[in-house]
Motif scaffolding. Structure first.
Motif, PDB file in Angstrom:
ATOM      1  N   UNK A  14      40.924  25.455  35.985  1.00 40.62           N
ATOM      2  CA  UNK A  14      42.265  25.219  36.527  1.00 40.62           C
ATOM      3  C   UNK A  14      43.304  26.139  35.855  1.00 40.62           C
ATOM      4  N   UNK A  15      43.066  26.418  34.583  1.00 37.63           N
ATOM      5  CA  UNK A  15      44.052  27.214  33.841  1.00 37.63           C
ATOM      6  C   UNK A  15      43.610  28.663  33.641  1.00 37.63           C
ATOM      7  N   UNK A  16      42.445  28.987  34.157  1.00 38.92           N
ATOM      8  CA  UNK A  16      41.872  30.302  33.901  1.00 38.92           C
ATOM      9  C   UNK A  16      42.571  31.362  34.739  1.00 38.92           C
ATOM     10  N   UNK A  17      42.871  32.488  34.131  1.00 38.87           N
ATOM     11  CA  UNK A  17      43.553  33.541  34.875  1.00 38.87           C
ATOM     12  C   UNK A  17      42.691  34.791  34.988  1.00 38.87           C
ATOM     13  N   UNK A  18      41.469  34.718  34.454  1.00 44.14           N
ATOM     14  CA  UNK A  18      40.621  35.897  34.492  1.00 44.14           C
ATOM     15  C   UNK A  18      39.402  35.612  35.357  1.00 44.14           C
ATOM     16  N   UNK A  72      43.328  39.123  18.912  1.00 43.92           N
ATOM     17  CA  UNK A  72      44.206  37.980  19.073  1.00 43.92           C
ATOM     18  C   UNK A  72      44.380  37.672  20.550  1.00 43.92           C
ATOM     19  N   UNK A  73      44.777  36.438  20.813  1.00 43.54           N
ATOM     20  CA  UNK A  73      45.020  36.041  22.192  1.00 43.54           C
ATOM     21  C   UNK A  73      46.154  35.021  22.208  1.00 43.54           C
ATOM     22  N   UNK A  74      46.979  35.128  23.210  1.00 42.74           N
ATOM     23  CA  UNK A  74      48.027  34.133  23.423  1.00 42.74           C
ATOM     24  C   UNK A  74      47.831  33.574  24.822  1.00 42.74           C
ATOM     25  N   UNK A  75      47.660  32.254  24.915  1.00 37.88           N
ATOM     26  CA  UNK A  75      47.593  31.597  26.220  1.00 37.88           C
ATOM     27  C   UNK A  75      48.826  30.728  26.337  1.00 37.88           C
ATOM     28  N   UNK A  76      49.473  30.860  27.455  1.00 36.57           N
ATOM     29  CA  UNK A  76      50.673  30.060  27.642  1.00 36.57           C
ATOM     30  C   UNK A  76      50.679  29.515  29.063  1.00 36.57           C
ATOM     31  N   UNK A  99      49.798  32.353  31.680  1.00 34.82           N
ATOM     32  CA  UNK A  99      49.860  33.714  31.165  1.00 34.82           C
ATOM     33  C   UNK A  99      48.911  33.831  29.980  1.00 34.82           C
ATOM     34  N   UNK A 100      48.201  34.930  29.917  1.00 34.88           N
ATOM     35  CA  UNK A 100      47.287  35.125  28.792  1.00 34.88           C
ATOM     36  C   UNK A 100      47.342  36.581  28.357  1.00 34.88           C
ATOM     37  N   UNK A 101      47.465  36.779  27.051  1.00 27.95           N
ATOM     38  CA  UNK A 101      47.480  38.136  26.508  1.00 27.95           C
ATOM     39  C   UNK A 101      46.337  38.268  25.516  1.00 27.95           C
ATOM     40  N   UNK A 102      45.596  39.348  25.633  1.00 27.57           N
ATOM     41  CA  UNK A 102      44.460  39.597  24.726  1.00 27.57           C
ATOM     42  C   UNK A 102      44.646  40.937  24.056  1.00 27.57           C
ATOM     43  N   UNK A 121      42.373  47.759  22.481  1.00 27.29           N
ATOM     44  CA  UNK A 121      41.995  47.263  23.793  1.00 27.29           C
ATOM     45  C   UNK A 121      42.816  46.037  24.172  1.00 27.29           C
ATOM     46  N   UNK A 122      43.836  46.207  24.981  1.00 22.61           N
ATOM     47  CA  UNK A 122      44.672  45.088  25.389  1.00 22.61           C
ATOM     48  C   UNK A 122      44.273  44.532  26.753  1.00 22.61           C
ATOM     49  N   UNK A 123      44.647  43.307  27.003  1.00 22.32           N
ATOM     50  CA  UNK A 123      44.432  42.712  28.316  1.00 22.32           C
ATOM     51  C   UNK A 123      45.534  41.712  28.603  1.00 22.32           C
ATOM     52  N   UNK A 124      45.926  41.646  29.863  1.00 19.79           N
ATOM     53  CA  UNK A 124      46.948  40.673  30.239  1.00 19.79           C
ATOM     54  C   UNK A 124      46.517  40.032  31.553  1.00 19.79           C
ATOM     55  N   UNK A 125      46.745  38.725  31.665  1.00 18.11           N
ATOM     56  CA  UNK A 125      46.415  38.080  32.923  1.00 18.11           C
ATOM     57  C   UNK A 125      47.405  36.957  33.166  1.00 18.11           C
ATOM     58  N   UNK A 126      47.633  36.668  34.450  1.00 16.03           N
ATOM     59  CA  UNK A 126      48.597  35.641  34.803  1.00 16.03           C
ATOM     60  C   UNK A 126      48.114  34.919  36.044  1.00 16.03           C
ATOM     61  N   UNK A 127      48.541  33.679  36.177  1.00 15.24           N
ATOM     62  CA  UNK A 127      48.158  32.911  37.360  1.00 15.24           C
ATOM     63  C   UNK A 127      49.265  31.957  37.753  1.00 15.24           C
ATOM     64  N   UNK A 128      49.189  31.489  38.974  1.00 13.20           N
ATOM     65  CA  UNK A 128      50.202  30.570  39.500  1.00 13.20           C
ATOM     66  C   UNK A 128      49.492  29.507  40.299  1.00 13.20           C
TER      67      UNK A 128
END
Lengths: 1081, 492
Positions: free
Chosen positions: A137-141, A625-629, A637-640, A658-665
């Protein structure tokens, strides 16, 4: 001090220092000085309750966590739990395998009873991601999770086979039916330009990197398996993530009632599809005529018909000839009463040829049995849990002499030292041994095409060798005293110690240290035998042995901070370090000249012939590091980020970011959604991700430094040769992936739909580039150009019948399409910066051009060959055809029955420029379908998988039909379809002995479509009724009957269609029938 | 709560202290470009490596380039493994299966030696010079083979040590430029050899070997590249230099090739083949294997054949062609060493196999086709001397008769008598055929004597197509070397 469930612990000080975590060689690195610090704990409240299923039965082992928190407890045997929470305004989350995740708001209550709904929707499942877990439900990747039903019923000798067709965008090809053989796993087409089939994903088992993939894992030990596919999800694995990441979690103990499970599986296997070869009678008939046909251009060949060959009449009953073909004489007449056959000589019908027909291709195969035992015990309290599992599997292959055995242990335990410190330990051990075929080619298509006229045994009833070891009697070379002896043993041990320290609410630290050790040893011994066919016994008695040892240390530390603000903002921040060190040590030796066959080991060898050894190291270190919000679970929103360094890269490029960003709605969580659709009719999440990750697979440990090879000799003096060109600029391969997708649920999520579109551009591909021959090197390993993979993936799960129905039926299907295009190659002054290729007539430009090879805008792997347009019906037709320059005899005359080749450039000459595109080895579409039907205690599970778009070059058929090895038996299909006499209208050319440049040259008819649909598994399962089994105090007894690899729907005429490109002999995929019983106490 | 966030940041910052040295490791089992080229033993190892590379070329390609097209060979009992295109001269840009890969690898290794060895400390100047001389000679030999095969080829005199997509591609130089390098390398090599002695085994280049090569080179440029008298004189002088070394004709022709008599006094330079060390060489295609083993033959014939080969190593792919066999007189001792005719019990010829030149050795029931491949032997040099003398108008009888005396013993009627220049050339060319068939020389010989279109049956119909004297470079090479243009005529 307890007061109404409120614990007041007061304040505590803690001092913590760790130093010298890693001592590497002489350098002291990764100092981890965590300075003394202080914290205080907070007032907490206990919540108690119980958990049951929809029938009211208590469920043990349910994990309960506070929403937004990380701390969890489990229900006990009675389904009871107790958890401390910061306050009673939050929510609790209940998760358990096989049940929907449920979130319950406490609403100031400190006792709650919960009922969990079974069988969660795909959209509610929890998936393991890099260094953590997340609800879909919260996954953006883009993450796919394996349905564990795939693992339950088949006795897998290699669990990778269970993935075939199960995960969208994950191409799994089982190219060998040999027990223990690993399937090829390629995620989203892979990022390789010169070996797309070698772009293996990164495997992580319980947090430990496993280069060997899933080979050492017992399917019964797997709790979950998921594949991270897009760059945002894999960026946290940085340097090694670009080919996807397979994360496996093995089973652990749960608090609750102790359970014992024993299961037994018995599998009967029969060989899968096996090519049918011509009969000895047809062989003699057409090979003798075909030799005469060949002799038209080379008269010397006529003598073959009188020699001691497969169809020649020079054989006799002595041990000096290998075949039975001979003229009938009074001396050999008695053989006709011993099963020999006779026929008139097609060259002189007044003479009678006698022969014995042995179906050597049948001797290669056998029906085989596999037995599997698994025992496991698990349980625990809320303080400690344990799991102990033991598995044993012994499997005989469907090719004689092949065997596989595996013994596996999965031991783990965890203990809560303090209320906030948990320590766990884990041991995974596998010991496997196998006897495999030394050469697939020699047995599976060369040996299989040994003419049936070859002697199986001599008159003195000793076994006959056939033609030679490379095209011989399978019983001689695989069984008994002349067979190659030997065994391979592999031992893998993974030891893990880890823990979790909840430093203060919301902040935790999870360290893990592991050691993975793999040892493998093998020996081989060839007893004295007629390796070169009848004649001299070869007494070389070659013997060899080797030993290799891989030692892998890994240390990870992850710090997590989770926080919910005002119940709306959920934040989780992770930061960690990862250190990886691998050492490979191997030795091998070979000798020969033993005086006896009785000792197969090296000590008997009188003369050493070769020794070799290697010590090699690889180190990788990374920070991540990762930030999930999320805001009210609506906006995600998730930043890796990972910073990685590897020892094997060129000196100028050791480290990368190596960065990664993902977002969902989650649209369905919006208020307006409820106004648009009835509640629960449609849920919808859109998501997108972008990330950069790397790949260094395929890069040797010291490749960047160049290499001079040692070990060869000149006139008994040691020689050093150049072998690998140094390349100090070797750098990461960098993949940039955009992924957009949506997750949709319909009808209260009875239908779930997951869709992804991605575009991955990989720059600086780590690639072997062909060099100009005049450079003195054939290849260099370098970063070359860029490749773009684009694709779609979809997975649909449908629960066809409503939850209230007694019959339950769910259907899943998935499909994925991938296309690759070469975007850029290094400038080399050639059009499209082409490397390699073939010079042919290009219909697109109506001119000659270099096609195929590697060129910008092109694909990898395009294959070109001649095009058969028909067969000349008569000699008169044949003389009208174009001149065929590929026929390399001086006499290029064509006759009736010869192949008509397309004259693509219409210059009335057939030459290499008349080749056409005949296919590509890599499939475009892959996917699968599965159905699960259950009624009360009975269930039926069916799954199938398919592959579309790959082309297979049926080389075994070319070998047989073209008699590439002197005496070789053509396929039955060839004999049945070939042109036989003047006037025949046929699509298969006539039989001319060894006509490889004439009629059997590589052409479109041997480049066959590898498309297939395989019925992979059908399982009928039955759970014995509870009243019956309660007498034996069992809680569950399951019986199932499983058929696997039941049928391939394919037009491919060879043995295994799964593998594109040249078929170099595939072990047929066996058809299995398994009976299994599983008893749980 | 801010406090825990501060802790997190503080902790994670402290966690993430690393040092780059943590991922530095040194290779244990590898020789890398950084660790090699330091000592004398490195230089000697590399020198042996260069000969291993040269041996790889000698396995098959030296024969294909030097003889296969001259129609000394014909198909035997089995298939052709694609070698028929050579003796049938049906080559084209696509089917051409011989290329310069191995020769350039050998050149690259010579180039490395020439670049690095001068800077290595070596005990005596003599041994350093000896190594350099061998590298120069090897490079000259490889370019000479290529110039004769393809004409002008890319000239590489520096080793390849890195990869740059643009500069790694090189166009062809002219054949004159290539031959100039060959001569220059020989001029550097010969004086560098410290002595005129042979090394044990006679399988490395020596002063005598370099002089034999020099004679070959100058005969070629003398006859085909307008070198004229000056070149013939240089060739003659070089053969005389060879004669100053410890060389002689072995009395028994078979002994030259015997596996157990490698490095004998007739050998000037051979590529060493050895069991457990090398592949089987070209002679493996001139024998018999299980699928092509005649059955209706006498026991005596079987005894001569002995152990057959294994798989394709010992296949009946080629045999000495009948028109060539017919030129050997029964009394010629070279006949049996060159081929053996297998007759059926009813006296029908089935096929022929190689004689002593290629039978190798049998160990533990396995036949190894590992006779040394002769690059130069004394009889060859004697005949080159005869050729140079004749070109200069001198009487070649001495050399011719030395060679014939061994072949025919005291049988009368074989004495060479000086005749016209043309007749002498014909006699020398024929003597070279009888002496050297299947040793990888015949195509070069008919090329040098300008008799390809006259003597090679499959070339007679191609008279006038002079481009056919060179090999096509082929699409396989050209697809990787876009700057290399095809030899005119061969281009499609």
């Amino acid at each position: 001090m307890e007061n109404n469930g409120v614990k007041n612990r007061g304040t505590r000080f803690l001092f913590f220092q760790v130093s010298k975590i890693f001592l590497i060689r002489k350098e002291l690195c990764f100092f981890l000085f965590i300075q003394p610090f202080f914290f205080s704990a907070f007032a907490q409240t206990a919540v108690t309750g119980s958990v049951s299923d929809s029938k009211g039965t208590a469920i043990s082992g349910v994990t309960i966590t506070t929403k937004g928190g990380t701390k969890g407890v489990n229900t006990d045997a009675k389904g009871q739990f107790s958890i401390t929470v910061a306050d009673l305004k939050g929510s609790l989350v209940f998760t358990h395998v096989g049940f929907k995740v449920q979130e319950i708001a406490l609403g100031n209550k400190n006792e709650i009873n919960v009922m969990l709904d079974e069988d969660p929707s795909k959209l509610d499942e929890v998936v393991v991601i890099g260094y953590g877990k997340q609800s879909r439900e919260l996954l953006t990747t883009s993450v796919s999770k394996l349905d564990t039903k795939n693992l339950e019923n088949v006795s897998y000798t290699n669990v990778s086979q269970a993935l075939q067709g199960a995960l969208p965008g994950v191409r799994v090809q089982t190219t060998s039916g040999e027990p223990g053989a690993a399937s090829r796993v390629i995620v989203r087409g892979g990022t390789s330009i010169n070996n797309p089939n070698g772009a293996a994903p990164l495997y992580i088992v319980d947090g430990v990197f496993k280069d060997g993939g899933l080979t050492d894992i017992n399917a019964n030990d797997i709790e979950s398996l998921q594949v991270l596919k897009d760059a945002a999800s894999t960026a946290i694995y940085g340097a090694r993530g670009s080919n996807g990441v397979v994360i496996v979690t093995t089973k652990s103990g749960r608090s609750g009632r102790t359970s014992f499970t024993y299961s037994y599986g018995l599998t009967g296997s029969k060989p899968g599809k096996v090519v049918e070869y011509a009969s000895a009678r047809d062989y003699i008939q057409y090979n003798r005529l075909g030799t005469v046909a060949a002799a038209v251009k080379n008269a010397a060949l006529l003598s073959r018909n009188t020699q001691a060959g497969g169809s020649g009449t020079g054989n006799n009953l002595t041990n000096a000839t290998a075949y039975t073909t001979m003229y009938l004489t009074p001396d050999n007449q008695f053989k006709l009463s011993q099963g020999w056959e006779s026929m008139p000589d097609p060259l002189d019908p007044t003479k009678t040829i006698i022969f014995k027909d042995t179906k050597f291709s049948d001797l290669i195969y056998q029906n085989a049995l596999t037995q599997e035992h698994n025992f496991s015990a698990s349980g625990g309290t809320d303080k400690a849990t344990f799991n102990a599992a033991l598995g044993y599997l012994a499997s005989d292959g469907t090719v004689i002499s092949t065997k596989y055995k595996r013994l596996s242990f999965n031991l783990n335990g965890s203990i809560k030292l303090r209320s906030n410190i948990v320590i766990n330990g884990r041991l995974l051990y596998t010991n496997r041994s196998n006897s495999s075929l030394a050469s697939y080619a020699n047995i599976l298509y060369r040996g299989a095409s040994l003419p049936g006229t070859a002697k199986y045994a001599f008159e003195d009833s000793t076994l006959a060798p056939g033609q030679s070891q490379s095209i011989g009697n399978p019983d001689y070379f695989l069984k008994g005293q002349y067979a190659l002896q030997g065994n391979t043993n592999v031992e893998g041990t993974t030891m893990v110690v880890g823990g979790r320290w909840d430093i203060i609410p919301g902040l935790s630290f999870e360290p893990q240290i592991s050691l993975f050790r793999a040892n493998s040893d093998l020996y081989r011994f060839q007893p004295a035998a007629l390796l070169n066919g009848v004649g001299a016994v070869v007494t070389t008695r070659a013997s060899s042995a080797s030993y290799s040892k891989t030692t892998q240390y890994q240390a990870d530390g992850v710090l997590t901070y989770a926080k919910s603000i005002a119940d709306n903002h959920h934040l989780e921040v992770k930061a960690g370090i990862s250190y990886y060190s691998k050492n490979l040590m191997s030795q091998s030796a070979a000798g020969q000249g033993a005086a006896t066959d009785n000792i197969p080991t090296l000590n008997a060898a009188a003369q050493p012939t070769a020794v070799s050894g290697q010590i090699s190291d690889l180190r990788i270190a990374g920070l991540f590091s990762r930030i999930d919000y999320d805001y009210k679970e609506k906006y995600l929103l998730s930043l890796n980020y990972r910073y990685d360094g590897a020892s094997n890269l060129g000196s100028s490029n050791k480290f990368g970011s190596f960065p990664g960003i993902s977002a969902g709605w989650n649209l369905h969580k919006e208020k307006f959604w409820d106004q648009l659709f009835p509640r629960n009719l449609l849920t919808f999440k859109i998501r997108g991700s972008y990330g950069i990750n790397g790949n260094i697979s395929g890069l040797g440990d010291f490749q960047a430094l160049g290499n001079y090879s040692v070990g060869s000799q000149y006139s008994s003096n040691a020689a050093v040769l150049t072998s690998v060109l140094p390349n100090a600029d070797l750098s990461w391969e960098k993949s940039k992936t955009i992924d957009v997708g949506f997750d949709a649920g319909l009808f209260d999520r009875r239908v779930s739909f997951i869709f992804d579109y991605y575009r991955r551009t990989t720059d600086d591909l780590l690639t072997t580039v062909s060099l100009p021959a005049s450079s003195g090197y054939s290849t260099v390993f370098t970063n070359l150009g860029s490749l773009e993979n684009t694709g779609y993936e979809m997975a649909v799960d449908v629960k066809i019948l409503p939850p209230s129905s007694k019959v339950q039926w769910s259907l899943s299907l998935n499909a994925a399409k991938v296309e690759s295009q070469i975007q850029k190659l290094p400038a080399n002054g050639v059009d499209k910066n082409r490397i390699g290729g073939v010079y042919v007539w290009d219909p697109a430009t109506a001119g000659y051009a270099w096609l195929g090879g590697l060129q910008e805008g092109g694909r990898v792997g395009d294959m070109y060959a001649y095009k058969l347009t028909g067969v000349y019906a008569t000699d008169a037709d044949a003389v009208k055809g174009p001149v065929d320059n590929i026929v390399n005899t001086a006499n290029k005359t064509k006759y009736g029955g010869d192949a008509m080749w397309a004259d693509i450039d219409k210059n009335n000459i057939i030459d290499s420029r008349d080749q056409v595109y005949v296919g590509n080895p890599y499939p475009k579409w892959t996917g699968g379908i599965s159905s699960y039907l259950s009624y009360k205690d009975l269930s039926l599970f069916v799954r199938a998988d398919y592959t579309v778009g790959a082309t297979v070059y049926n080389y075994p058929a070319v070998f047989a039909d073209g008699q590439l090895q002197g005496d070789a038996l053509p396929t039955k299909r060839f004999i049945d379809n070939m042109w036989k006499k003047q006037g025949d209208i046929a699509n298969t050319p006539r039989y001319v002995w060894q006509n490889q440049t004439g009629n059997i040259r590589p052409n479109n008819t041997y480049y066959e479509k590898g498309d297939f649909l395989a019925i992979r598994e059908i399982t009928l399962a039955y759970s014995l009724p509870k009243p019956l089994i309660s007498k034996i105090r069992a809680s569950n007894v399951n019986l199932n009957l499983t058929g696997s690899n039941l049928h391939y729907f394919t037009a491919y005429t060879g043995q295994v269609p799964d593998d594109g490109g040249q078929d170099n002999g595939h072990y047929p995929i066996p058809v299995n029938l398994t009976f299994a019983i599983r008893v749980t106490f | 709560m801010k406090k825990s966030l501060i802790y997190f940041i503080m902790l994670s910052t402290l966690l993430q202290v690393s040092c780059k040295k943590s991922i530095e490791v040194e290779p244990t089992s590898l020789l890398t470009s950084g660790t090699f080229w330091k000592s004398e033993s490195d230089a000697i190892g590399a020198l042996n490596g260069m000969y291993v590379s040269l041996r790889t070329v000698a396995v098959q390609n030296l024969f294909i380039l030097g003889e296969a097209r001259a129609q000394t060979m014909a198909q035997a009992l089995a298939g052709t493994v694609g070698l028929d295109i050579f003796y049938l001269n049906s080559l084209d840009v696509d089917n051409i299966s011989v290329n310069w890969t191995g020769l350039y690898k050998t050149i690259d290794e010579a180039n490395l030696i020439l670049k690095y060895v001068p800077n290595i400390t070596i005990t005596t100047a003599g041994s350093k010079n000896n190594i350099l001389a061998q590298a120069y000679t090897t490079r000259a030999y490889a370019y000479f083979v290529m110039a004769r095969s393809w004409g002008g080829v890319p000239l590489r005199t520096e080793p390849t040590e890195g990869y740059d997509p643009m500069s790694i591609q090189i166009a062809r130089s002219t054949v004159d430029e290539v031959m100039a390098l060959v001569k220059a390398d020989l001029e550097k090599a010969i004086p560098l050899y410290p002595t005129n002695n042979f090394a044990t085994g006679r399988n490395t280049w020596t002063k005598a070997g370099a002089n034999a090569l020099k004679a070959d080179v100058f005969l070629w440029t003398g006859k085909l590249m307008k070198g004229g008298t000056a070149d013939f004189q240089a060739a003659l002088a070089a053969t005389e230099e060879v004669q100053k070394a410890d060389v002689s004709l072995l009395p028994n022709f078979n002994d030259i090739f015997s596996y157990d008599n490698k490095g004998n006094k007739e050998v000037i330079m051979a590529s060493r083949f050895q069991v457990l060390e090398s592949d089987n060489n070209i002679y493996q295609y001139m024998y018999l294997n299980a699928s092509n083993n005649p059955s209706n033959i006498t026991q005596a014939t079987k005894d001569v054949i002995g152990v057959i080969g294994s798989g394709n190593a010992g296949n009946s792919i080629m045999q000495v062609a009948a028109p060539i066999r017919n030129q050997f007189m029964a009394s010629d001792k070279r006949r049996a060493a060159t081929f053996y005719e297998i007759f059926s019990t009813t006296n029908v010829l089935i096929t022929t196999i190689t004689g002593a030149k290629g039978t190798g050795t049998v160990q533990a029931g396995v036949r190894h086709f590992k006779n040394d491949i002769m690059l130069y032997r004394y009889a060859d040099v004697l005949l080159m001397k005869a050729e140079a003398k004749n070109a200069l108008g001198m009487d070649p009888a001495t050399e011719m008769n030395l060679v014939r005396a061994r072949a025919y013993g005291s049988e009368p009627g074989h004495t060479f008598v000086n005749g016209s220049k043309a007749d002498n050339d014909n006699a020398i060319l024929r003597e070279r055929l009888l002496e050297l068939t299947s040793e990888g020389k015949r195509w070069w010989d008919v090329r040098r004597f300008g008799k390809v279109f006259e003597l090679v049956p499959s070339m007679q119909a191609n008279a006038g197509k002079d481009y056919m004297l060179l090999f096509p470079i082929g699409n396989a090479i050209r697809s990787l070397e876009p700057k290399v243009v095809e030899n005119p005529g061969w281009a499609p």
